[in-house]
Enzyme design. Structure first.
Site, PDB file in Angstrom:
ATOM      1  N   GLU A 205       0.810  -1.217   0.000  1.00 41.96           N
ATOM      2  CA  GLU A 205       0.000   0.000   0.000  1.00 41.96           C
ATOM      3  C   GLU A 205       0.845   1.270   0.000  1.00 41.96           C
ATOM      4  OE1 GLU A 205      -2.828  -0.448   3.147  1.00 41.96           O
ATOM      5  OE2 GLU A 205      -3.763  -2.183   2.198  1.00 41.96           O
ATOM      6  N   LYS A 337     -15.708  -1.452   2.228  1.00 42.40           N
ATOM      7  CA  LYS A 337     -14.959  -1.947   1.073  1.00 42.40           C
ATOM      8  C   LYS A 337     -15.967  -2.511   0.076  1.00 42.40           C
ATOM      9  CE  LYS A 337     -10.707  -3.257   3.540  1.00 42.40           C
ATOM     10  NZ  LYS A 337      -9.939  -4.405   4.092  1.00 42.40           N
TER      11      LYS A 337
END
Length: 427
Positions: A205, A337
């Site tokens: 990330e 999400k």
């Protein structure tokens, strides 16, 4: 003119070099909506199922040609000639077409790609930005970014057990200034790590993955970088954690391999409470394992009044699991999400349920991302006030930040940066 005339699925690569699904939805008026689907590394057991081919001779079994075939054949036949503006009906047809509780037949990756591409096609057809099409005229809140600048757990090859150490620039006057603040801290941290002899390679990330022995060591480096970048920790910038505790929960214990230590449920709760007392931590995600319901209740009772406790694996963007958590006093926030549940309609329903219960919502990426920036628009559309989309490195992460910069500029005087108001402990 908003009738669907074609749906085209294809296999593309995500930020980890693994296959994922991309979908184009073509309308009668020529509008084309495109969406690419992300993929997680630390996935909750209760998430909707991402359909993979399982052919070990192709992409090591991770191909998505079955999902693509379902899009180009079965889903196209079901949605062809429908008006794209009826998102709820489209998503309901997709759910019924799959016919399983966890979307395992057609795959949540196929369903989500079509669902989001339909919304984007509709927005283009109406000549509206996606955040306005989904959120209406009240969509104007720019979220506080949760910037993951130190990676551990399954997102990095180092001894740190917690998955993410994040900064939240709550004191900035605008999203653009919050981004600048985060960038300056990120680059200052890089210098501090280098000076101490640590590598500055980045994880999935975009955060650094130094070989540090404990959460305390990581937090100390972050605190130092905040100060040396010219900001005040606890005022300008707050800290957030993603423990991803499910990943190190074994036989009723939280096993910290990096520290060579195990903690019971109560010890885990007290340990997190101690970190909150010693550092300006305002948000902890997945501090307990996804099925440790008693642990979640204990943690919420202990520090829920002064810290945002975000359920990711606990809730998996699922209204049934969220409703159970609300009833039983577990957590006080939900991570959103889109690929955990599989359709835009179900995603928005989870956000709405959270708001009605007084929970906060955090829009989130996955560790396997693409250049698709849909979640930036959804964060503004829902006025959720917080977004978690990685560090200040890797184009798959900065794509979302750059889209938020564009949205803030477009909204101009109407734009409002959530800042401290995004967190109930600070408001």
């Amino acid at each position: 003119m908003t009738a669907i005339v074609d749906i085209i699925g294809r296999e593309i690569l995500d930020s980890r070099g693994n296959p994922t699904v991309e979908v184009d939805v073509v309308l009668e008026d020529g509008s084309v909506g495109r969406a690419a689907v992300p993929s997680g590394a630390s996935t909750g057991a209760h998430e909707a199922v991402e359909l993979r081919d399982g052919d070990k001779h192709r992409y090591l079994g991770k191909g998505v040609l079955k999902a693509v075939e379902a899009i180009n054949d079965e889903i196209y036949e079901a949605l062809s000639d429908m008006s794209v503006q009826d998102q709820v009906q489209i998503d309901q047809i997709l759910i019924e077409l799959d016919g399983t509780p966890n979307k395992s037949r057609i795959g949540a990756n196929a369903i989500l790609g079509v669902s989001l591409a339909c919304a984007k096609a509709a927005a283009i057809s109406y000549d509206m930005p996606l955040y306005r099409y989904v959120g209406g005229t009240s969509a104007r809140t720019l979220p506080v970014p949760m910037m993951n600048i130190v990676n551990g757990g399954v997102h990095a090859d180092n001894p740190i057990d917690f998955q993410e150490f994040m900064i939240m620039p709550v004191g900035a006057p605008s999203f653009a200034e919050a981004l600048r603040c985060g960038s300056e801290i990120f680059h200052t941290l890089k210098g501090e790590l280098k000076k101490a002899g640590h590598n500055t390679n980045v994880g999935d990330e975009g955060g650094f993955a130094p070989n540090l022995p404990s959460a305390d060591a990581a937090l100390d480096f972050v605190m130092s970088a905040i100060g040396k970048a010219g900001y005040n920790a606890g005022e300008d910038v707050m800290l957030a954690l993603d423990c991803a505790a499910t990943e190190f929960f074994r036989d009723g214990k939280y096993v910290y391999e990096g520290e060579n230590k195990s903690r019971s449920r109560s010890e885990q709760a007290r340990y997190l409470a101690d970190l909150v007392a010693r550092y300006p931590i305002v948000s902890i995600e997945d501090g307990m394992s996804e099925d440790d319901m008693d642990g979640w209740k204990e943690l919420t009772d202990l520090i829920g009044s002064k810290c945002q406790l975000v359920g990711d694996d606990l809730f998996v963007t699922n209204v049934n699991r969220l409703a159970d958590g609300i009833r039983n006093g577990r957590a006080n926030s939900i991570l959103i999400k889109v690929n955990q549940i599989g359709t835009l309609t179900e995603t928005l329903a989870a956000v709405e349920m959270a708001y009605k219960a007084g929970y906060t919502a955090v829009m989130s990426h996955r560790s396997g991302e693409t250049e698709d920036s849909t979640i930036a628009d959804l964060a503004v559309a829902t006025n959720c006030g917080q977004i978690k989309t990685g560090s200040l490195a890797r184009a798959d992460r900065t794509a979302k930040y750059n889209q938020l910069l564009r949205i803030e500029q477009e909204l101009d005087a109407q734009a409002r940066y959530a800042g401290r108001s995004a967190l109930k402990a600070l408001a």
